[in-house]
Design an enzyme around this catalytic site. Structure first.
Site, PDB file in Angstrom:
ATOM      1  N   HIS A  78       3.826  -6.848   2.066  1.00 19.46           N
ATOM      2  CA  HIS A  78       3.282  -7.984   2.790  1.00 19.46           C
ATOM      3  C   HIS A  78       3.462  -9.210   1.918  1.00 19.46           C
ATOM      4  O   HIS A  78       3.102  -9.189   0.739  1.00 19.46           O
ATOM      5  CB  HIS A  78       1.773  -7.804   3.039  1.00 19.46           C
ATOM      6  CG  HIS A  78       1.442  -6.659   3.928  1.00 19.46           C
ATOM      7  ND1 HIS A  78       1.228  -6.810   5.274  1.00 19.46           N
ATOM      8  CD2 HIS A  78       1.284  -5.340   3.665  1.00 19.46           C
ATOM      9  CE1 HIS A  78       0.932  -5.637   5.809  1.00 19.46           C
ATOM     10  NE2 HIS A  78       0.971  -4.720   4.846  1.00 19.46           N
ATOM     11  N   HIS A  85       6.709   3.966   5.992  1.00 21.93           N
ATOM     12  CA  HIS A  85       7.897   3.186   5.648  1.00 21.93           C
ATOM     13  C   HIS A  85       7.444   2.148   4.623  1.00 21.93           C
ATOM     14  O   HIS A  85       6.544   1.355   4.915  1.00 21.93           O
ATOM     15  CB  HIS A  85       8.456   2.501   6.892  1.00 21.93           C
ATOM     16  CG  HIS A  85       9.794   1.852   6.696  1.00 21.93           C
ATOM     17  ND1 HIS A  85      10.714   1.800   7.708  1.00 21.93           N
ATOM     18  CD2 HIS A  85      10.363   1.225   5.651  1.00 21.93           C
ATOM     19  CE1 HIS A  85      11.802   1.167   7.287  1.00 21.93           C
ATOM     20  NE2 HIS A  85      11.592   0.799   6.018  1.00 21.93           N
ATOM     21  N   HIS A 119       6.704  -0.996   2.691  1.00 16.17           N
ATOM     22  CA  HIS A 119       6.740  -2.396   3.103  1.00 16.17           C
ATOM     23  C   HIS A 119       5.840  -3.238   2.208  1.00 16.17           C
ATOM     24  O   HIS A 119       4.796  -2.793   1.763  1.00 16.17           O
ATOM     25  CB  HIS A 119       6.366  -2.572   4.578  1.00 16.17           C
ATOM     26  CG  HIS A 119       5.035  -2.026   4.981  1.00 16.17           C
ATOM     27  ND1 HIS A 119       4.794  -0.671   5.121  1.00 16.17           N
ATOM     28  CD2 HIS A 119       3.869  -2.648   5.277  1.00 16.17           C
ATOM     29  CE1 HIS A 119       3.538  -0.489   5.507  1.00 16.17           C
ATOM     30  NE2 HIS A 119       2.949  -1.675   5.586  1.00 16.17           N
ATOM     31  N   GLN A 156       0.876  -1.171   0.000  1.00 19.85           N
ATOM     32  CA  GLN A 156       0.000   0.000   0.000  1.00 19.85           C
ATOM     33  C   GLN A 156       0.916   1.224   0.000  1.00 19.85           C
ATOM     34  O   GLN A 156       1.614   1.473   0.971  1.00 19.85           O
ATOM     35  CB  GLN A 156      -0.917  -0.040   1.225  1.00 19.85           C
ATOM     36  CG  GLN A 156      -1.883  -1.221   1.138  1.00 19.85           C
ATOM     37  CD  GLN A 156      -2.197  -1.823   2.482  1.00 19.85           C
ATOM     38  OE1 GLN A 156      -1.303  -2.109   3.258  1.00 19.85           O
ATOM     39  NE2 GLN A 156      -3.480  -2.034   2.748  1.00 19.85           N
TER      40      GLN A 156
END
Length: 181
Positions: free
Chosen positions: A98, A94, A96, A83
């Site tokens: 998943h 930050h 990231h 996202q």
């Protein structure tokens, strides 16, 4: 080893994989067994803010971590999600990714796309949860999943690290054999 941060939170003990520019960490409240995050080692809010070498290292790490996580958890595939920005549901500044191991038979989500509302829900309360949690970081929190202890996360991270150490040793052996051939 140096401190690893996810935004402003120390996640060093949750890390099971590190390269110079990227790392992988376990979740406090995984959506499925093996749900992990891959992050750049530099705190960077958006994909567009990454330098070219950081982006390349991040995507290489997503691929590498994904292969091993899929094998370790007996998965048939992965849901990989990022996202990027508030409008996309990002709640922690930050970058990231998943990585969620998925199965053709016996998957947690009967309908494949049900994973996305679960991800959105898990991200939704994260900023408030982060402020209320004693260090180190608790991630992907919502009321439906019970938090794991730091010791449980650290144990999983150490267990996962053994698979990455073995893969690295195997790659080194293959490289040495290639050079001597």
């Amino acid at each position: 080893m140096s401190v690893l941060r996810f935004s402003s939170f120390d996640v060093s003990r949750q890390a099971f994989y590190r390269s110079r520019l990227a790392a992988a960490i376990v979740n406090l409240k995984p959506i499925v067994p093996g749900h992990v995050l891959v992050i750049p080692t530099r705190v960077v809010p958006r994909l567009a803010d990454l330098k070219h070498d950081e982006l390349a290292a991040l995507m290489t790490s997503v691929q590498h971590v994904g292969k091993i996580i899929e094998r370790v958890y007996g998965a048939d595939g992965l849901t990989i999600a990022c996202q990027d920005g508030k409008a996309a549901g990002q709640t922690v500044p930050h970058v990231h990714f998943h990585l969620l191991p998925r199965k053709l038979q016996g998957d947690v989500f009967a309908r494949n796309d049900d994973v996305y509302p679960a991800l959105e829900k898990s991200e939704g309360g994260l900023p408030e949860d982060l402020r209320q949690v004693p260090q180190p970081l608790q991630m992907d929190a919502d009321e439906d999943r019970k938090p794991r202890t730091l010791e449980e996360m650290e144990k999983e991270a150490q267990w996962l690290k053994t698979f990455f150490d073995a893969a690295e040793a195997e790659a080194g052996t293959r490289e040495a054999e290639t050079k001597t051939s």
